[in-house]
Design a protein around this motif. Structure first.
Motif, PDB file in Angstrom:
ATOM      1  N   ALA A 122       0.934  -1.023   0.118  1.00 52.30           N
ATOM      2  CA  ALA A 122      -0.009   0.041   0.106  1.00 52.30           C
ATOM      3  C   ALA A 122       0.858   1.342   0.100  1.00 52.30           C
ATOM      4  O   ALA A 122       0.686   2.338  -0.740  1.00 52.30           O
ATOM      5  N   SER A 123       1.911   1.255   0.817  1.00 53.58           N
ATOM      6  CA  SER A 123       2.894   2.391   0.867  1.00 53.58           C
ATOM      7  C   SER A 123       3.487   2.650  -0.585  1.00 53.58           C
ATOM      8  O   SER A 123       3.497   3.806  -0.951  1.00 53.58           O
ATOM      9  N   ARG A 124       3.850   1.647  -1.067  1.00 51.64           N
ATOM     10  CA  ARG A 124       4.388   1.492  -2.511  1.00 51.64           C
ATOM     11  C   ARG A 124       3.338   2.558  -3.575  1.00 51.64           C
ATOM     12  O   ARG A 124       3.667   3.271  -4.375  1.00 51.64           O
ATOM     13  N   ARG A 125       2.314   1.891  -3.272  1.00 48.07           N
ATOM     14  CA  ARG A 125       1.017   2.563  -4.202  1.00 48.07           C
ATOM     15  C   ARG A 125       0.838   3.981  -3.882  1.00 48.07           C
ATOM     16  O   ARG A 125       0.750   4.867  -4.802  1.00 48.07           O
ATOM     17  N   ASP A 126       1.016   4.232  -2.708  1.00 50.53           N
ATOM     18  CA  ASP A 126       0.726   5.631  -2.392  1.00 50.53           C
ATOM     19  C   ASP A 126       1.899   6.574  -2.951  1.00 50.53           C
ATOM     20  O   ASP A 126       1.597   7.614  -3.252  1.00 50.53           O
ATOM     21  N   GLU A 127       3.014   5.692  -2.816  1.00 49.19           N
ATOM     22  CA  GLU A 127       4.339   6.779  -3.245  1.00 49.19           C
ATOM     23  C   GLU A 127       4.056   7.052  -4.841  1.00 49.19           C
ATOM     24  O   GLU A 127       4.585   7.966  -5.199  1.00 49.19           O
ATOM     25  N   LEU A 128       3.780   6.045  -5.504  1.00 47.84           N
ATOM     26  CA  LEU A 128       3.690   6.199  -6.944  1.00 47.84           C
ATOM     27  C   LEU A 128       2.566   7.289  -7.116  1.00 47.84           C
ATOM     28  O   LEU A 128       2.721   8.059  -8.131  1.00 47.84           O
ATOM     29  N   PHE A 129       1.440   6.943  -6.523  1.00 46.97           N
ATOM     30  CA  PHE A 129       0.330   8.143  -6.680  1.00 46.97           C
ATOM     31  C   PHE A 129       0.696   9.655  -6.417  1.00 46.97           C
ATOM     32  O   PHE A 129       0.612  10.455  -7.088  1.00 46.97           O
ATOM     33  N   ASN A 130       1.628   9.574  -5.140  1.00 48.20           N
ATOM     34  CA  ASN A 130       2.396  10.809  -4.894  1.00 48.20           C
ATOM     35  C   ASN A 130       3.159  11.454  -5.889  1.00 48.20           C
ATOM     36  O   ASN A 130       3.155  12.639  -6.211  1.00 48.20           O
ATOM     37  N   TRP A 131       3.965  10.577  -6.633  1.00 51.28           N
ATOM     38  CA  TRP A 131       4.765  11.097  -7.530  1.00 51.28           C
ATOM     39  C   TRP A 131       4.085  11.403  -8.736  1.00 51.28           C
ATOM     40  O   TRP A 131       4.369  12.588  -9.402  1.00 51.28           O
ATOM     41  N   HIS A 132       2.946  10.812  -9.037  1.00 57.26           N
ATOM     42  CA  HIS A 132       2.198  11.355 -10.106  1.00 57.26           C
ATOM     43  C   HIS A 132       1.669  12.770  -9.675  1.00 57.26           C
ATOM     44  O   HIS A 132       1.382  13.630 -10.710  1.00 57.26           O
ATOM     45  N   LYS A 133       1.310  12.954  -8.476  1.00 56.36           N
ATOM     46  CA  LYS A 133       0.728  14.355  -8.039  1.00 56.36           C
ATOM     47  C   LYS A 133       1.732  15.492  -8.228  1.00 56.36           C
ATOM     48  O   LYS A 133       1.576  16.684  -8.620  1.00 56.36           O
ATOM     49  N   VAL A 134       2.998  15.040  -7.758  1.00 54.33           N
ATOM     50  CA  VAL A 134       4.018  16.033  -8.012  1.00 54.33           C
ATOM     51  C   VAL A 134       4.380  16.347  -9.590  1.00 54.33           C
ATOM     52  O   VAL A 134       4.457  17.505  -9.725  1.00 54.33           O
ATOM     53  N   GLU A 135       4.099  15.323 -10.350  1.00 57.90           N
ATOM     54  CA  GLU A 135       4.499  15.656 -11.837  1.00 57.90           C
ATOM     55  C   GLU A 135       3.275  16.534 -12.338  1.00 57.90           C
ATOM     56  O   GLU A 135       3.364  17.496 -12.894  1.00 57.90           O
TER      57      GLU A 135
END
Ligand SMILES: Nc1ncnc2c1ncn2[C@@H]1O[C@H](COP(=O)(O)OP(=O)(O)O)[C@@H](O)[C@H]1O
Ligand SMILES: [Mg+2]
Length: 259
Positions: A122-135
């Motif tokens: 779940a944390s890896r999924r969150d992190e991926l989602f967060n990077w998408h938001k950063v982009e």
């Protein structure tokens, strides 16, 4: 009709014998760009600190969308969608632009810190989602070319943009800016103006303190003028420009706040 989002009623904040904010009341409506102006030392930053939970006012009420938020912690206030930038830039200067924006996402998901430590799926999924938001923020603020650049090496105007991108990464309803044009040159100030209009275009309400009068008059929908912690006038920029009390207290005097 726009509704009131933030209502300050008789907010008073003292430091020892000094009343920095004195029974101040104001109303910010949804979708507004609301400006707070006043001479150096008038209590502007202190008001913002009372809204964002850095200080708790001794008296009065800070109502956000029907809820009393006076006395909540800064994190609780961020959780409610109120996010700020500071008068002096506070970025991690060694960290890249993307990482700085990411730090905004981490504020948002701090309650999930545990997952991050034990590295769950779940944390890896969150992190991926967060990077998408950063982009998304890199695109929105036109910062893509600086994504990997250490923030401290960038010109001031760009650092300001990074700061706003980090704030927007928290997905605020209300963005609070303390003197965003401080230290910017004319071209950077113009870019800032466009950026703030763009932010409002996303449906974010903007509350700002600003010293640059041209900018304030051009960009705000509504203005509050404070002096010695008290509200001395409020109205549209056009109304404020003609208000004798304002001219006397503020517009007439040359006053440089370069903190
Ligand atoms: N933490 C503090 N302790 C004591 N006095 C403070 C503190 N913060 C601000 N003040 C005082 O409160 C007044 C208002 O300050 P401030 O809100 O920073 O003004 P502005 O942002 O309008 O320039 C000033 O007289 C300032 O010296
Ligand atoms: Mg200030």
């Amino acid at each position: 009709m726009a509704r009131n989002e933030l209502i300050l009623s008789d907010v008073t904040k003292r430091f020892g014998g000094l009343t920095a904010v004195d029974a101040l009341s104001l109303k910010v409506e949804e979708g507004q760009i609301y400006g707070v102006i006043g001479p150096n030392g008038a209590g502007k930053t202190t008001v913002f600190n009372c809204i964002t939970g850095i200080y708790k006012s001794e008296e009065g009420s800070v109502n956000w969308r029907g809820e009393e938020i006076r006395g909540l912690t800064p994190y609780q206030i961020v959780d409610r969608g109120i996010v700020r930038t500071f008068q002096t830039i506070r970025l991690f200067s060694q960290m890249s632009v993307a990482e700085n924006i990411m730090s905004g996402r981490h504020i948002k998901s701090s309650q999930k810190l545990w997952h991050g430590i034990i590295h769950t799926a779940a944390s890896r999924r969150d992190e991926l989602f967060n990077w998408h938001k950063v982009e998304e923020q890199l695109d929105f603020f036109d910062l893509g070319e600086f994504a990997a650049t250490p923030t401290g090496s960038l010109p001031y105007g760009i650092q300001r943009r990074v700061e706003m991108a980090r704030a927007l990464a928290v997905e605020p309803t209300l963005l609070i800016l303390d003197e965003p044009a401080a230290g910017l040159n004319d071209k950077e100030t113009l870019e800032l103006l466009e950026t703030i209009f763009k932010i409002r275009g996303k449906g974010v309400t903007v509350l700002l303190i600003e010293h640059d009068m041209d900018m304030v008059m051009e960009m705000t929908d509504y203005l509050a003028v404070i002096n010695f912690g008290k509200l001395i006038a409020e109205g549209t920029p056009a109304e404020i420009q003609q208000n004798p009390a304002v001219i006397e207290a503020y517009l007439g005097s040359e006053d440089d706040d370069d903190e």
